[in-house]
Design a protein around this motif. Structure first.
Motif, PDB file in Angstrom:
ATOM      1  N   UNK A  18       0.832  -1.198   0.000  1.00 16.20           N
ATOM      2  CA  UNK A  18       0.000   0.000   0.000  1.00 16.20           C
ATOM      3  C   UNK A  18       0.868   1.250   0.000  1.00 16.20           C
ATOM      4  N   UNK A  19       1.979   1.174   0.705  1.00 20.27           N
ATOM      5  CA  UNK A  19       2.882   2.312   0.771  1.00 20.27           C
ATOM      6  C   UNK A  19       3.541   2.660  -0.551  1.00 20.27           C
ATOM      7  N   UNK A  20       3.517   1.746  -1.521  1.00 12.70           N
ATOM      8  CA  UNK A  20       4.070   2.049  -2.840  1.00 12.70           C
ATOM      9  C   UNK A  20       3.185   3.011  -3.623  1.00 12.70           C
ATOM     10  N   UNK A  21       1.943   3.168  -3.194  1.00 11.28           N
ATOM     11  CA  UNK A  21       1.044   4.084  -3.890  1.00 11.28           C
ATOM     12  C   UNK A  21       0.596   3.598  -5.244  1.00 11.28           C
ATOM     13  N   UNK A  22       0.471   2.296  -5.412  1.00  8.92           N
ATOM     14  CA  UNK A  22       0.104   1.742  -6.711  1.00  8.92           C
ATOM     15  C   UNK A  22      -1.253   2.257  -7.171  1.00  8.92           C
ATOM     16  N   UNK A  23      -1.342   2.569  -8.463  1.00  9.84           N
ATOM     17  CA  UNK A  23      -2.588   3.064  -9.025  1.00  9.84           C
ATOM     18  C   UNK A  23      -3.316   1.999  -9.831  1.00  9.84           C
ATOM     19  N   UNK A  24      -2.559   1.093 -10.466  1.00  8.71           N
ATOM     20  CA  UNK A  24      -3.168   0.042 -11.283  1.00  8.71           C
ATOM     21  C   UNK A  24      -2.407  -1.259 -11.048  1.00  8.71           C
ATOM     22  N   UNK A  25      -3.152  -2.356 -10.897  1.00  5.94           N
ATOM     23  CA  UNK A  25      -2.589  -3.706 -10.813  1.00  5.94           C
ATOM     24  C   UNK A  25      -3.114  -4.502 -11.994  1.00  5.94           C
ATOM     25  N   UNK A  26      -2.208  -5.048 -12.805  1.00  2.00           N
ATOM     26  CA  UNK A  26      -2.567  -5.862 -13.959  1.00  2.00           C
ATOM     27  C   UNK A  26      -2.355  -7.334 -13.598  1.00  2.00           C
ATOM     28  N   UNK A  27      -3.408  -8.100 -13.569  1.00  7.43           N
ATOM     29  CA  UNK A  27      -3.353  -9.522 -13.264  1.00  7.43           C
ATOM     30  C   UNK A  27      -3.339 -10.284 -14.584  1.00  7.43           C
ATOM     31  N   UNK A  28      -2.223 -10.926 -14.904  1.00 11.60           N
ATOM     32  CA  UNK A  28      -2.025 -11.570 -16.198  1.00 11.60           C
ATOM     33  C   UNK A  28      -2.460 -13.027 -16.217  1.00 11.60           C
ATOM     34  N   UNK A  29      -3.081 -13.497 -15.159  1.00  9.38           N
ATOM     35  CA  UNK A  29      -3.404 -14.919 -15.040  1.00  9.38           C
ATOM     36  C   UNK A  29      -4.657 -15.293 -15.827  1.00  9.38           C
ATOM     37  N   UNK A  30      -4.826 -16.592 -16.005  1.00  9.16           N
ATOM     38  CA  UNK A  30      -6.045 -17.119 -16.611  1.00  9.16           C
ATOM     39  C   UNK A  30      -7.214 -16.931 -15.654  1.00  9.16           C
ATOM     40  N   UNK A  31      -8.429 -17.008 -16.220  1.00 11.07           N
ATOM     41  CA  UNK A  31      -9.620 -16.816 -15.398  1.00 11.07           C
ATOM     42  C   UNK A  31      -9.725 -17.873 -14.305  1.00 11.07           C
ATOM     43  N   UNK A  32      -9.334 -19.118 -14.597  1.00 14.70           N
ATOM     44  CA  UNK A  32      -9.439 -20.160 -13.572  1.00 14.70           C
ATOM     45  C   UNK A  32      -8.436 -19.946 -12.448  1.00 14.70           C
ATOM     46  N   UNK A  33      -7.269 -19.393 -12.765  1.00 12.42           N
ATOM     47  CA  UNK A  33      -6.297 -19.078 -11.723  1.00 12.42           C
ATOM     48  C   UNK A  33      -6.819 -17.967 -10.813  1.00 12.42           C
TER      49      UNK A  33
END
Length: 263
Positions: free
Chosen positions: A64-79
């Protein structure tokens, strides 16, 4: 016109190795950032990479302290369905299915060669499968245009995530030996989580399955060389792959370089 990078992004302190997200890294590397061919440095605190994003409470506070604005999850839907990310305050979560494989996909295999062939197919897909190229293009477009800082990840943070990091470091002008060393660093960084998974394999499937599944649990020079060889045969080089394979126009590639490189 794509937004220009923010030169006010603070250079963060060195990231500790997190027990619950052990392959969390700054794409730029550590210290002053990886050097580039023209004498610059890759800018730290802009793009982060990681494995499965299920931090414990202490690690959640650091993330949280990194101040992330967007997280991209590259996994398959089942993962994603089986192990959803833990929500990070302030960050928008996006799912971009880059396919890939999981160790469970190899449970019916009886030889390491079968697992290795499955992994080789993943790396060929980065270059040849249209849906994978479309997904990779979407991620790179978003990295070029959306608010900073951003993070992308998959399950182990080594193959899908590793390939995106290879592309970013290439765009930044990092030398190939450094890019390769960064790619292979996943083997060291995931040692603890890989050991936990190996114990699960032994307990659930028997010790004889460890060598069968090992090719799924690591990255190798051979995997990267295979993908780069397919790129060379089809698009001449990574620049051609980014332009013609992923369909990224010059303004997107220039925006990524501007975000990545600190003079």
């Amino acid at each position: 016109m794509l937004p220009s990078p923010s030169d006010t992004v603070p250079s963060p302190p060195e990231l500790p190795e997190l027990g619950s997200v052990d392959n969390l890294r700054d794409v730029a590397g550590s210290g002053e950032g990886y050097p580039t061919r023209d004498g610059g440095r890759v800018r730290r605190g802009v793009f982060y990479r990681a494995n499965l994003l299920r931090p414990d409470d202490d690690d959640l506070a650091l993330l949280t302290g990194l101040g992330l604005r967007v997280v991209h999850d590259l996994r398959r839907a089942d993962e994603v369905a089986a192990h959803p990310d833990r929500e990070l305050p302030g960050a928008e979560w996006r799912h971009v299915d880059v396919l890939g494989v999981a160790a469970d996909d190899a449970l019916g295999f009886t030889t390491p060669e079968e697992s290795r062939r499955m992994m080789e197919a993943v790396y060929r897909d980065f270059v040849h499968r249209p849906s994978v190229r479309d997904a990779l293009a979407r991620v790179l477009r978003d990295l070029a245009s959306d608010p900073l800082p951003q993070l992308f990840h998959c399950t182990a943070g080594k193959d899908r995530t590793g390939w995106v990091a290879v592309l970013l470091l290439h765009l930044a002008g990092v030398e190939e030996p450094t890019i390769r060393a960064d790619y292979l660093l996943s083997n060291e960084r995931t040692a603890a989580s890989r050991a936990r998974y190996e114990r699960m394999i032994v307990e659930g499937l028997g010790e004889q399955m460890l060598p069968v599944l090992e090719p799924v649990l690591v990255v190798t020079d051979d995997y990267l060389d295979l993908a780069l060889g397919e790129v060379a045969a089809t698009y001449s080089d990574l620049d051609g792959y980014l332009r013609d394979g992923l369909g990224l126009p010059d303004d997107v590639l220039d925006a990524l370089r501007e975000r990545l490189v600190a003079a």
